[in-house]
Design an enzyme around this catalytic site. Structure first.
Site, short mmCIF file in Angstrom:
data_model
loop_
_atom_site.label_atom_id
_atom_site.label_comp_id
_atom_site.label_asym_id
_atom_site.label_seq_id
_atom_site.Cartn_x
_atom_site.Cartn_y
_atom_site.Cartn_z
N GLU A 35 22.58 -7.28 -15.08
CA GLU A 35 21.48 -6.88 -14.19
C GLU A 35 20.74 -8.10 -13.64
O GLU A 35 19.63 -7.99 -13.12
CB GLU A 35 20.52 -5.94 -14.93
CG GLU A 35 21.17 -4.65 -15.40
CD GLU A 35 21.37 -3.61 -14.29
OE1 GLU A 35 20.46 -3.42 -13.47
OE2 GLU A 35 22.46 -2.98 -14.24
N HIS A 52 14.73 -2.48 -17.73
CA HIS A 52 14.98 -3.92 -17.63
C HIS A 52 13.92 -4.64 -18.47
O HIS A 52 12.77 -4.18 -18.54
CB HIS A 52 14.83 -4.43 -16.18
CG HIS A 52 15.93 -4.02 -15.25
ND1 HIS A 52 15.69 -3.54 -13.99
CD2 HIS A 52 17.27 -4.04 -15.39
CE1 HIS A 52 16.84 -3.29 -13.38
NE2 HIS A 52 17.81 -3.57 -14.22
N CYS A 85 10.25 -7.26 -9.61
CA CYS A 85 11.56 -6.73 -9.21
C CYS A 85 11.92 -7.19 -7.81
O CYS A 85 13.09 -7.35 -7.47
CB CYS A 85 11.56 -5.21 -9.16
SG CYS A 85 11.19 -4.41 -10.70
#
Ligand code: SUG
Length: 448
Positions: free
Chosen positions: A175, A251, A372
């Site tokens: 990720e 995350h 993000c």
């Protein structure tokens, strides 16, 4: 010693930004599924944050959105005929697939790649590995275009090394920078690369979450560290606490953030907090500055408050030595526990001295906060001089991109609109123009 700085490359929100509930394990994405979105407002909220950081003196770059709906993926999955016919058939036969190939999820560029600055790598170049994002279909189709855009932005191979994504299977679920932090004294010096993973792929007996997926594996992080030529004693691995993944922390950047000599994290973020601290302090050694471990206790801010407010999905930016500003989403101001904590933090002894709040509601409703939306790239002066200058935020680019958004973006989008062939045409026209504004060349399949 190399004088270096940290640049932030934000994802520009694409014209098909919508809420489709595609991310199992991401609470906001599931809760806002089927709500209408406002792509124009989303893009402008992002641009305001980029411009504000550029105005504060930070190096701010822009990464272009991807071609969506992604017709080549639909063709690969058996749809054929004209583009309009493919959209119509996909909407009828597989509406969630159409939503997946229409997602503007590449806006969250923390997931674009893992970046190792030249101070850490054996060949002294900046290394990029685009994340395969294999856990979510709509994100697994990003890495090729991401790689092309990164190459168009950081094109000089004297300074920049580009790797392909890791193999696209769960064992190497990657990720990117959402689970990667770099600590250092100065950005140009040897840093510590801190990789956080959700599970071990080749060890079924190791702890893992029960309800929601662990998207990122230890094996993926180890492969990236090998490829980038990192020194083993300057790499630290830590496992996320499986129970916070099950609570919705999909995350690590939803529950921890680090910069230079500060690690700001929640008490419950890691499976073994004592080991994480010891490993980081050992790797830090006798560097010239003190390493700050800023642990937020659960009785001050609960895990639920972290997920609701995105306290840790913040940007921790250095204004000077031991002087940092924390960029948080508006939701933090509206959460009493979080806001009380933040006020006491800036009044205390930590290097975090100021909080800046941004309205990012359009992105937040899909589970994407300030952190993000950005990919961090530490750059020496020579490397900074080698990047594509048309990707850097300044007054001119800000004006150009706002005008471009006004011209091409809708202010309301429902899931059913994704089948509208006009939306595809609008998106392609917009992106074609954008590649000229940002001098990217032909990075999209429809341009070839
Ligand atoms: O991968 N949401 C993204 C949010 C990514 C946030 N990034 C970081 N934490 N670094 C994701 O879950 C939702 C799309 C939708 O449901 O329409 C989405 O993809």
């Amino acid at each position: 010693m190399n004088i270096a700085t940290e640049a932030n490359f934000d994802g520009l929100v694409g014209p098909t930004h919508n809420y489709s509930g595609l991310s199992f394990g991401n609470v906001a994405s599931l809760n806002n599924s089927a709500r209408p979105s406002n792509p124009k407002a989303a893009a402008k909220q992002g641009l305001v944050k980029m411009k504000a950081l550029a105005d504060m003196g930070f190096v701010q770059g822009v990464l272009a959105p991807h071609e969506r709906p992604h017709i080549p993926t639909l063709r690969r999955l058996g749809f054929s005929g004209t583009d309009a016919y493919i959209l119509e058939q996909a909407a009828k036969q597989a509406p969630k697939l159409l939503a997946a190939v229409s997602s503007a999820s590449c806006m969250w560029t923390a997931n674009a790649a893992t970046v190792s600055p030249s101070g850490d790598t054996s060949d002294k170049r900046v290394h990029f590995t685009p994340a395969n994002l294999v856990n979510k279909f709509h994100r697994s189709i990003e890495h090729e275009t991401t790689g092309a855009i990164l190459q168009a932005t950081f094109s000089d191979d004297k300074h920049f090394a580009h790797h392909p994504a890791l193999p696209s299977v769960d064992h190497f679920g990657d990720e990117g920078a959402a689970n990667h932090t770099r600590f250092c004294h100065g950005y140009g010096e040897q840093g510590i690369e801190f990789f956080v993973y959700g599970m071990e792929a080749f060890n079924y007996n190791a702890p893992h979450p029960a309800k929601f997926p662990a998207r990122h594996t230890l094996e993926a992080s180890q492969a990236v560290a090998r490829r980038h030529g990192l020194s083993a004693d300057q790499v630290v691995y830590a496992q996320q606490n499986p129970s916070v993944i099950d609570a919705g922390v999909f995350h690590n950047d939803v529950i921890a953030v680090g910069n230079r000599n500060a690690h700001f994290y929640h008490q419950e973020a890691f499976l073994d907090t004592a080991k994480m601290k010891q490993d980081l302090l050992t790797a830090w050694g006798d560097r010239a500055s003190k390493f700050h471990l800023i642990e937020v206790p659960s009785d001050a801010v609960s895990v639920q408050d972290c997920i609701q407010s995105y306290l840790f999905n913040s940007q921790l930016l250095s204004r000077g030595d031991d002087d940092m500003v924390l960029v948080v989403p508006g939701e933090c101001e509206n959460n009493t526990a979080v806001w009380t904590y933040l006020n006491s933090l800036v009044a205390g002894q930590s290097p975090i001295n100021e909080i800046k709040v941004f309205d990012l509601k359009q992105s937040m409703s899909n589970g994407g906060g300030p952190a993000c939306l950005r990919l961090r790239v530490a750059l020496t002066q020579a490397e900074q001089a080698a990047i594509n200058p048309s990707t850097l935020m300044n007054n001119t680019l800000f004006e150009l991109l706002n005008t471009w958004v006004d011209k091409h973006y809708r202010d309301e989008l429902h899931e059913k609109d994704l089948a509208d062939p006009q939306l595809l045409i609008e998106s392609r026209n917009a992106l074609d123009e954008l590649t000229q504004i940002m001098n990217l060349g032909s990075v999209y399949e429809f341009q070839r």
